[in-house]
Design an enzyme around this catalytic site. Structure first.
Site, PDB file in Angstrom:
ATOM      1  N   CYS A 137     -36.208 -34.328 -55.520  1.00 30.63           N
ATOM      2  CA  CYS A 137     -36.046 -33.041 -56.200  1.00 30.63           C
ATOM      3  C   CYS A 137     -36.804 -31.919 -55.497  1.00 30.63           C
ATOM      4  O   CYS A 137     -38.020 -31.768 -55.677  1.00 30.63           O
ATOM      5  CB  CYS A 137     -36.513 -33.179 -57.650  1.00 30.63           C
ATOM      6  SG  CYS A 137     -36.390 -31.636 -58.571  1.00 30.63           S
ATOM      7  N   CYS A 140     -38.375 -29.402 -57.888  1.00 24.92           N
ATOM      8  CA  CYS A 140     -39.627 -29.829 -58.513  1.00 24.92           C
ATOM      9  C   CYS A 140     -40.785 -29.825 -57.510  1.00 24.92           C
ATOM     10  O   CYS A 140     -41.892 -29.434 -57.837  1.00 24.92           O
ATOM     11  CB  CYS A 140     -39.506 -31.253 -59.067  1.00 24.92           C
ATOM     12  SG  CYS A 140     -37.960 -31.628 -59.862  1.00 24.92           S
ATOM     13  N   ASP A 141     -40.529 -30.292 -56.294  1.00 24.40           N
ATOM     14  CA  ASP A 141     -41.628 -30.596 -55.375  1.00 24.40           C
ATOM     15  C   ASP A 141     -41.681 -29.737 -54.117  1.00 24.40           C
ATOM     16  O   ASP A 141     -42.628 -29.851 -53.336  1.00 24.40           O
ATOM     17  CB  ASP A 141     -41.528 -32.071 -54.934  1.00 24.40           C
ATOM     18  CG  ASP A 141     -41.623 -33.015 -56.124  1.00 24.40           C
ATOM     19  OD1 ASP A 141     -42.327 -32.666 -57.084  1.00 24.40           O
ATOM     20  OD2 ASP A 141     -40.987 -34.076 -56.098  1.00 24.40           O
TER      21      ASP A 141
END
Ligand code: NAP
Length: 315
Positions: A137, A140-141
């Protein structure tokens, strides 16, 4: 001991399919219960901008879209409970959904469990998954990889999208694909291949995630399938974007699946199954379109079928 509560409609899953089914069955006064799993809101909550959902000419943030769907369903009487379904027993009616910690009886079950990211299975991937450098992701990261070199594995729309998103943070993004043309749609492929920060590494398969000994990713070993030459990309982050596996295992008794695990609905329907009162919707039953809008459409179909079936069978 009191008899277990019997629900009209239980919807398993909170992606576009599940929440659309909730909006429709809620508006039909069926007071649906939605079971939320480990990723409330589904795959769209891990996407950045959704540019192709009708009605949003400027695009819409994936997380916001799902929050709004959730609120919309709630407005019409949807209830939410967290839980993990382990099996569906349809030998008696109402059907029995077995969760890890309880059982729920339901006259109708709509399965909208979506799909989970497929992993490569190469050495080091599992060991360094999560905060150690391997992830699925970028949204997300991605910000953890500011000014670093990263690799994205895959050649579809997801890989192109992840690579483009990562250019906001990373110094350089290697897009590692096993063939010499991207599977991604032309617009996404053109954007990715022409981006100055993205280097496409063609005809290459991943072999090993390097860095297990150090506890964080230090590189990605790859092999060129045409020359058999092996090399290591010196990256700190590896984003796996090679498609998805449908989350159908707990429901295999009640619903047929194909050789890849996707639900197979009855001929002539996208959402009806061999078990009366059990419907499917979204990516768990669709390996062809797999779009937010098609999942929402299937959720709507499942809800309307459920409503009609309940009206005939003691709803
Ligand atoms: P996908 O289209 O199935 O692409 C998966 C990619 O991973 C393919 O390029 C495939 O290579 C590669 N791959 C599969 N297994 C591999 C392995 N073991 N090792 C290395 N490479 C492997 O999946 P997706 O990109 O997640 O897209 C899924 C669906 O969502 C598609 O319909 C897509 O259009 C849609 N989507 C749309 C958007 C958007 O419109 N913005 C964004 C994301 C996703 P091959 O090409 O050689 O098979």
């Amino acid at each position: 001991m009191s008899a277990p509560q019997i629900e009209n409609v239980v919807i398993v899953g909170t992606g576009c399919a599940g929440l659309t089914a909730a909006i429709y069955t809620g508006r039909a006064n069926l007071s649906p219960l939605v079971i939320e799993g480990s990723l409330p809101g589904g795959q769209l909550t891990t996407t950045s901008e959704v540019e192709n959902f009708p009605g949003f000419p400027e695009g819409v943030d994936g997380f916001m879209l799902m929050q709004n769907l959730r609120k919309q369903a709630e407005k019409f009487g949807t209830r939410y409970e967290s839980g993990t379904v382990v099996s569906l027993d349809t030998s008696n009616w109402p059907h029995a959904l077995k969760l890890t910690d309880r059982e729920i009886k339901a006259k109708v079950v709509i399965v909208a469990t979506g799909a989970s990211p497929r992993m490569t299975g190469i050495p080091g991937e599992k060991e360094l998954y999560g905060g150690k450098g391997v992830t699925t992701c970028a949204t997300c990261d991605g910000a953890f990889y500011r000014n670093m070199d990263v690799a994205v594995i895959g050649g579809g729309d997801s890989a192109a999208e992840e690579a483009l998103f990562l250019t906001r943070f990373a110094k350089k993004v290697y897009l590692v694909h096993r063939r010499d043309t991207l599977r991604a749609s032309k617009i996404m492929a053109d954007r990715a291949t022409s981006h100055p920060k993205i280097e496409c590494v063609w005809d290459s398969v991943p072999l090993t995630v390097e860095g297990v000994g150090e506890g964080s990713v230090s590189g990605l070993k790859i092999k060129n399938v045409k020359t058999n030459a092996e090399s290591v990309l010196p990256v700190k982050g590896i984003f796996v974007a090679i498609g998805h596996v449908p989350n159908t295992a707990p429901f295999k008794e009640a619903v047929d699946t194909d050789d890849q695990g996707y639900f197979v609905p009855l001929v002539g329907s996208q959402v009806k199954t061999k078990t009366p009162g059990v419907y499917v919707a979204g990516d768990c039953a669709d390996h062809h379109y797999r779009q937010a809008i098609t999942a929402a459409g299937m959720g709507c179909q499942a809800a309307i079928e459920a409503e009609r079936w309940l009206a005939e069978h003691g709803g």
